[in-house]
Design an enzyme around this catalytic site. Structure first.
Site, short mmCIF file in Angstrom:
data_model
loop_
_atom_site.label_atom_id
_atom_site.label_comp_id
_atom_site.label_asym_id
_atom_site.label_seq_id
_atom_site.Cartn_x
_atom_site.Cartn_y
_atom_site.Cartn_z
CG HIS A 35 -11.17 0.01 8.95
ND1 HIS A 35 -10.47 -0.50 10.01
CD2 HIS A 35 -10.58 -0.51 7.84
CE1 HIS A 35 -9.52 -1.30 9.56
NE2 HIS A 35 -9.56 -1.31 8.24
CD GLN A 36 -15.02 5.63 3.47
OE1 GLN A 36 -15.80 6.11 4.27
NE2 GLN A 36 -15.06 5.92 2.17
CG PHE B 102 -11.99 -2.78 3.27
CD1 PHE B 102 -12.23 -1.97 4.37
CD2 PHE B 102 -12.98 -3.65 2.87
CE1 PHE B 102 -13.43 -2.04 5.06
CE2 PHE B 102 -14.20 -3.73 3.55
CZ PHE B 102 -14.42 -2.91 4.65
CB THR C 265 -5.13 4.37 5.45
OG1 THR C 265 -3.83 4.19 4.86
CG2 THR C 265 -5.73 5.68 4.99
CB SER C 266 -1.53 1.46 8.87
OG SER C 266 -1.23 2.12 10.06
NE ARG C 267 -5.69 -3.55 11.12
CZ ARG C 267 -6.05 -3.59 9.84
NH1 ARG C 267 -6.17 -2.48 9.15
NH2 ARG C 267 -6.30 -4.74 9.25
CB ILE D 228 -0.96 -0.01 1.21
CG1 ILE D 228 -1.93 -1.19 1.09
CG2 ILE D 228 -1.74 1.30 1.29
CD1 ILE D 228 -2.78 -1.46 2.33
CD GLU E 19 -10.84 0.40 13.35
OE1 GLU E 19 -10.17 1.36 12.94
OE2 GLU E 19 -11.11 -0.58 12.63
CG ASP F 35 -10.16 4.30 6.51
OD1 ASP F 35 -11.34 4.71 6.52
OD2 ASP F 35 -9.84 3.18 6.08
#
Ligand code: NAI
Length: 339
Positions: A296-297, A299, A233-235, A155, A264, A259
């Site tokens: 978390h979108q 993906f 956008t990782s964790r 990524i 979360e 994200d």
């Protein structure tokens, strides 16, 4: 194979039913999130399929094993929600989907950069209310800016290409392993401290593990260029949210696009619009005008969802056939790497 698919959303059902074609597997869609409270639902299923916020701690893993489960198929890339020590003790095999579509997440990271830089959420809301004032909407040209990428795997490398070739940024990176593809496209590898000091935009693309937990903490924020744009956008837990909130308050962090969020699991993927959100840190975060949060979108594209469903079911077929599965996570190997 009989599969219990936890945390099912309507889109999971749609893409998994399509990928399952004429029924090579018998999939039971369960809405419950996997946790010690729901693990009993897995009893008798040789295989379970789980997502990012399903809980695979020591208790769940041990109860899965005693309930007859042999395979755990993650329908995601990251596996930070799995207790690898417990998995190493159990006779369960774990597979994941490491590379379903790096473009989906990298493009979402780029969307966060643009949305924040040009204040798109504020501009959208203003125009809807007939407010055409430009005050507070000033952005900056990305062309020529320095973008720091932390983690240049699939990524991160895709994001680097977008920023370099799409916008003409100078891209620098930190990763314990150099990605030759990145070096060939002119990405410069620096130390983390050097990256913090010179980046106008920092985007995080490394996995969450004991070494990267709260990598972006108060000390890291203090080393960053004043006004830096931070993207994750990782964790969620790669960032110490409280430290970043302090950075936003002082102006050291100019804007934040995320994200993913450390807590979360209590929020994302659910409609909580008629409830009082109990997470005060999250609520503080979304009061900032220069913070953009998505749930978390990264993906969540047609291509990625298709690839996730197909590859997850292929992984399960390979495990069922007793053959080698290249997407198997061997806990001892990962633990040795993270030591
Ligand atoms: P990858 O395994 O291809 O790349 C990860 C890179 O991070 C590797 O090059 C690795 O060497 C590097 N890395 C490891 N430790 C590091 C450290 N301490 N500092 C800097 N770099 C380090 O993984 P991929 O496919 O690029 O995914 C990256 C992460 O993105 C995943 O682990 C997952 O957590 C997250 N992700 C988020 C999604 C979303 O929807 N927001 C979807 C898919 C993945």
């Amino acid at each position: 194979m009989k599969i219990a698919l936890f945390s099912t959303k309507p889109f999971d059902r749609r893409f998994f039913e399509r990928a399952n074609g004429k029924g090579r597997h018998e999939i039971h869609f369960l809405e419950s999130r996997l946790s010690p409270e729901t693990v009993a639902l897995a009893r008798g299923y040789p295989c379970i399929c789980v997502f990012v916020n399903d809980q695979l701690d020591a208790e769940v893993i041990s109860r899965l094993e005693s309930g007859g489960t042999r395979f755990i198929a993650l329908r995601c890339a990251g596996f930070n929600n799995v207790d690898l020590h417990a998995l190493a003790r159990a006779k369960l095999k774990l597979v994941h989907v490491p590379a379903y579509s790096p473009h989906a997440v990298a493009e979402h990271a780029a969307a966060l950069v643009l949305g924040l830089n040009r204040h798109l959420p504020r501009a959208y809301n203003r125009v809807r209310e007939g407010n055409f004032s430009l005050s507070g909407l000033e952005g900056f040209n990305l062309f020529g800016k320095t973008v720091g990428v932390i983690g240049t795997g699939r990524i991160g490398a895709t994001f680097a290409r977008i920023m370099k070739h799409g916008f003409g940024c100078r891209v620098i990176a930190f990763d314990p392993y150099i990605n030759e593809e990145c070096r060939e496209m002119g990405v410069e590898y620096l130390s983390l401290h050097e990256l913090y000091a010179v980046s106008d935009v920092i985007s995080v693309h490394c996995p969450l593990n004991p070494k990267t937990h709260h990598l972006i903490n108060g000390e890291a924020v203090a080393r960053m260029k004043r006004g830096v744009m931070l993207i994750n956008t990782s964790r969620g837990a790669v960032i110490d949210t409280l430290a970043v909130i302090e950075g936003l308050k002082s102006g050291r962090v100019g804007s934040l696009g995320i994200d993913v969020y450390e807590q979360e699991g209590d929020l994302f993927f659910e409609d909580l619009s008629d409830q009082v959100i109990q997470d005060d840190v999250f609520e503080r975060l979304i009061t900032f005008p220069n913070v953009l949060v998505t749930g978390h979108q990264g993906f969540f594209t047609e291509e990625a969802l298709t690839a996730i469903a197909e590859e997850t079911l292929d992984n399960i077929s390979r495990l069922e056939a007793g053959g080698k599965c290249e997407n198997e996570i061997v806990p001892e190997r990962v633990l040795a790497r993270n030591r």
